[in-house]
Design a protein around this motif. Structure first.
Motif, PDB file in Angstrom:
ATOM      1  N   ALA A 235      17.282 -32.748   0.578  1.00 27.02           N
ATOM      2  CA  ALA A 235      16.290 -32.918  -0.489  1.00 27.02           C
ATOM      3  C   ALA A 235      14.876 -32.695   0.028  1.00 27.02           C
ATOM      4  N   CYS A 236      14.675 -32.904   1.335  1.00 23.01           N
ATOM      5  CA  CYS A 236      13.436 -32.526   2.027  1.00 23.01           C
ATOM      6  C   CYS A 236      13.865 -31.780   3.289  1.00 23.01           C
ATOM      7  N   PRO A 237      14.056 -30.478   3.188  1.00 19.32           N
ATOM      8  CA  PRO A 237      14.621 -29.726   4.311  1.00 19.32           C
ATOM      9  C   PRO A 237      13.896 -29.941   5.639  1.00 19.32           C
ATOM     10  N   ALA A 238      12.560 -30.111   5.603  1.00 22.43           N
ATOM     11  CA  ALA A 238      11.807 -30.269   6.850  1.00 22.43           C
ATOM     12  C   ALA A 238      12.148 -31.552   7.592  1.00 22.43           C
ATOM     13  N   SER A 239      12.781 -32.501   6.928  1.00 20.40           N
ATOM     14  CA  SER A 239      13.139 -33.755   7.600  1.00 20.40           C
ATOM     15  C   SER A 239      14.068 -33.523   8.784  1.00 20.40           C
ATOM     16  N   ILE A 240      14.790 -32.405   8.788  1.00 25.94           N
ATOM     17  CA  ILE A 240      15.703 -32.106   9.896  1.00 25.94           C
ATOM     18  C   ILE A 240      14.943 -31.915  11.202  1.00 25.94           C
ATOM     19  N   LEU A 241      13.640 -31.630  11.121  1.00 25.62           N
ATOM     20  CA  LEU A 241      12.847 -31.447  12.334  1.00 25.62           C
ATOM     21  C   LEU A 241      12.832 -32.707  13.192  1.00 25.62           C
ATOM     22  N   ARG A 242      13.087 -33.857  12.593  1.00 26.52           N
ATOM     23  CA  ARG A 242      13.122 -35.114  13.355  1.00 26.52           C
ATOM     24  C   ARG A 242      14.317 -35.169  14.307  1.00 26.52           C
ATOM     25  N   ARG A 243      15.258 -34.254  14.158  1.00 25.75           N
ATOM     26  CA  ARG A 243      16.421 -34.220  15.051  1.00 25.75           C
ATOM     27  C   ARG A 243      16.291 -33.158  16.148  1.00 25.75           C
ATOM     28  N   HIS A 244      15.249 -32.340  16.082  1.00 26.27           N
ATOM     29  CA  HIS A 244      15.118 -31.278  17.092  1.00 26.27           C
ATOM     30  C   HIS A 244      14.643 -31.884  18.413  1.00 26.27           C
ATOM     31  N   PRO A 245      15.207 -31.431  19.537  1.00 30.01           N
ATOM     32  CA  PRO A 245      14.832 -32.033  20.825  1.00 30.01           C
ATOM     33  C   PRO A 245      13.422 -31.732  21.286  1.00 30.01           C
ATOM     34  N   ASP A 246      12.766 -30.687  20.752  1.00 31.45           N
ATOM     35  CA  ASP A 246      11.396 -30.370  21.183  1.00 31.45           C
ATOM     36  C   ASP A 246      10.634 -29.719  20.043  1.00 31.45           C
ATOM     37  N   CYS A 247      10.193 -30.538  19.099  1.00 31.25           N
ATOM     38  CA  CYS A 247       9.373 -30.057  17.991  1.00 31.25           C
ATOM     39  C   CYS A 247       8.117 -30.897  17.921  1.00 31.25           C
ATOM     40  N   THR A 248       6.963 -30.231  17.784  1.00 31.10           N
ATOM     41  CA  THR A 248       5.687 -30.914  17.592  1.00 31.10           C
ATOM     42  C   THR A 248       5.126 -30.532  16.231  1.00 31.10           C
ATOM     43  N   LEU A 249       4.713 -31.540  15.469  1.00 26.97           N
ATOM     44  CA  LEU A 249       4.110 -31.347  14.159  1.00 26.97           C
ATOM     45  C   LEU A 249       2.607 -31.549  14.268  1.00 26.97           C
ATOM     46  N   TYR A 250       1.840 -30.526  13.869  1.00 27.85           N
ATOM     47  CA  TYR A 250       0.380 -30.570  13.879  1.00 27.85           C
ATOM     48  C   TYR A 250      -0.101 -30.695  12.442  1.00 27.85           C
ATOM     49  N   VAL A 251      -0.825 -31.776  12.148  1.00 25.61           N
ATOM     50  CA  VAL A 251      -1.343 -32.002  10.810  1.00 25.61           C
ATOM     51  C   VAL A 251      -2.829 -32.352  10.900  1.00 25.61           C
ATOM     52  N   ASP A 252      -3.519 -32.255   9.760  1.00 24.04           N
ATOM     53  CA  ASP A 252      -4.895 -32.732   9.698  1.00 24.04           C
ATOM     54  C   ASP A 252      -4.922 -34.010   8.868  1.00 24.04           C
ATOM     55  N   ARG A 253      -6.101 -34.601   8.750  1.00 25.19           N
ATOM     56  CA  ARG A 253      -6.201 -35.859   8.002  1.00 25.19           C
ATOM     57  C   ARG A 253      -5.748 -35.688   6.555  1.00 25.19           C
ATOM     58  N   GLU A 254      -6.021 -34.533   5.969  1.00 23.56           N
ATOM     59  CA  GLU A 254      -5.663 -34.327   4.563  1.00 23.56           C
ATOM     60  C   GLU A 254      -4.157 -34.288   4.353  1.00 23.56           C
ATOM     61  N   SER A 255      -3.439 -33.634   5.243  1.00 23.47           N
ATOM     62  CA  SER A 255      -1.989 -33.563   5.072  1.00 23.47           C
ATOM     63  C   SER A 255      -1.271 -34.818   5.530  1.00 23.47           C
ATOM     64  N   TYR A 256      -1.868 -35.542   6.486  1.00 27.08           N
ATOM     65  CA  TYR A 256      -1.216 -36.748   6.991  1.00 27.08           C
ATOM     66  C   TYR A 256      -1.452 -37.946   6.090  1.00 27.08           C
ATOM     67  N   GLY A 257      -2.677 -38.070   5.565  1.00 28.85           N
ATOM     68  CA  GLY A 257      -3.001 -39.217   4.736  1.00 28.85           C
ATOM     69  C   GLY A 257      -3.737 -40.283   5.509  1.00 28.85           C
ATOM     70  N   GLU A 258      -3.691 -41.498   5.008  1.00 26.93           N
ATOM     71  CA  GLU A 258      -4.451 -42.597   5.569  1.00 26.93           C
ATOM     72  C   GLU A 258      -4.003 -42.913   6.996  1.00 26.93           C
ATOM     73  N   ILE A 259      -5.001 -43.069   7.870  1.00 25.02           N
ATOM     74  CA  ILE A 259      -4.726 -43.506   9.244  1.00 25.02           C
ATOM     75  C   ILE A 259      -5.127 -44.974   9.347  1.00 25.02           C
ATOM     76  N   ARG A 260      -4.167 -45.809   9.573  1.00 22.72           N
ATOM     77  CA  ARG A 260      -4.426 -47.251   9.628  1.00 22.72           C
ATOM     78  C   ARG A 260      -5.003 -47.653  10.995  1.00 22.72           C
ATOM     79  N   ASN A 261      -5.639 -48.782  11.015  1.00 28.00           N
ATOM     80  CA  ASN A 261      -6.137 -49.398  12.260  1.00 28.00           C
ATOM     81  C   ASN A 261      -7.211 -48.576  12.935  1.00 28.00           C
ATOM     82  N   GLU A 262      -7.999 -47.839  12.146  1.00 27.62           N
ATOM     83  CA  GLU A 262      -9.124 -47.104  12.748  1.00 27.62           C
ATOM     84  C   GLU A 262     -10.304 -48.046  12.910  1.00 27.62           C
TER      85      GLU A 262
END
Length: 262
Positions: A235-262
């Motif tokens: 239902a969210c195909p990209a979720s499979i990336l959490r199982r890859h042994p070497d994947c890095t996700l690069y996001v900005d503040r807009e795509s990530y959302g709220e950053i807590r504890n700043e």
């Protein structure tokens, strides 16, 4: 001076997926390009040739621009592929993903071998041709994005298959995916967006040894949240990336959302 820091404002890990949150798109793209360049140099130090699959989308622009400017990369020892293509667009159409990547990357760095998907060829024959090319040797690196509906390449939720027996297949694009092409400015209206495409499947993408996923912009926030914190599901195909042994996700503040504890 670049005027911005390449240091992430947040780093975390979800399952096996490494996440780097950057202040803005430029820093995100440059940081991703730096890491891609470093990985290419490490691989080329031990291998005669390396094989890389690239995504084509406006979300990749900052990374591709920075990658073109990298010094010391022997692109003549790179075999380059891309991961999807519309069916039926003429070879001159600027929306063709092969043309997009040629303009922004391939024409400038001149990879030693370049294999583009031909969306004007018979789809079954083209799937067979490209499958033979992509499976001829292991894929070293994949540079990808995530769609607004959570797709990777054109594996939209209705057609995504984590255990797909195919490496390249014809798919019908869902309406959310087609709307994104209009939102990205690639087409003027939904009616202009092709309904069918050829895509590398999820097992093909996941076969890459090192994955670099670049996902900026507020329109991707829901997809990023589902990728990181939802179920690992087609239902969210990209979720499979959490199982890859070497994947890095690069996001900005807009795509990530709220950053807590700043």
């Amino acid at each position: 001076m670049s005027g911005y820091s390449l240091k992430p404002v947040l780093e975390e890990v979800q399952d096996k997926l490494k996440i780097r949150v950057h202040a803005g798109r430029e820093a995100m793209g440059k940081a991703a390009a730096d890491d891609i360049c470093a990985a290419m140099q490490r691989l080329l130090a031990t291998k005669e040739r390396i094989r890389i699959v690239f995504a084509a989308a406006p979300s990749q622009n900052e990374c591709l621009t920075a990658l073109v400017q990298m010094k010391g990369l022997d692109w003549s020892r790179v075999t380059a592929f891309h991961m999807d293509e519309y069916i039926g667009l003429p070879s001159s159409a600027p929306q063709r993903f092969g043309n997009f990547l040629s303009q922004r990357l391939f024409d400038q760095v001149s990879p030693g071998e370049l294999h583009l998907i031909d969306g004007m060829n018979d789809p079954e024959a083209e799937c067979d041709r490209y499958s033979r090319l992509i499976t001829a040797a292991p894929i070293d690196m994949v540079v990808l994005g995530i769609g607004e509906n959570g797709h990777i390449a054109f594996n939209d939720p209705p057609v995504a298959n984590f255990t797909d027996p195919l490496w390249v297949k014809q798919v019908k694009l869902d309406e959310d995916c087609r709307h994104q092409q209009v939102n990205d400015g690639c087409f003027a209206s939904l009616e202009e967006v092709p309904e069918y495409a050829l895509t590398l499947t999820i097992p093909a993408l996941m076969s890459g040894a090192h994955l670099f996923c670049i996902v900026p912009g507020a329109s991707k926030r829901s997809a990023v949240q589902k990728t990181l914190y939802g179920d690992i599901s087609e239902a969210c195909p990209a979720s499979i990336l959490r199982r890859h042994p070497d994947c890095t996700l690069y996001v900005d503040r807009e795509s990530y959302g709220e950053i807590r504890n700043e």
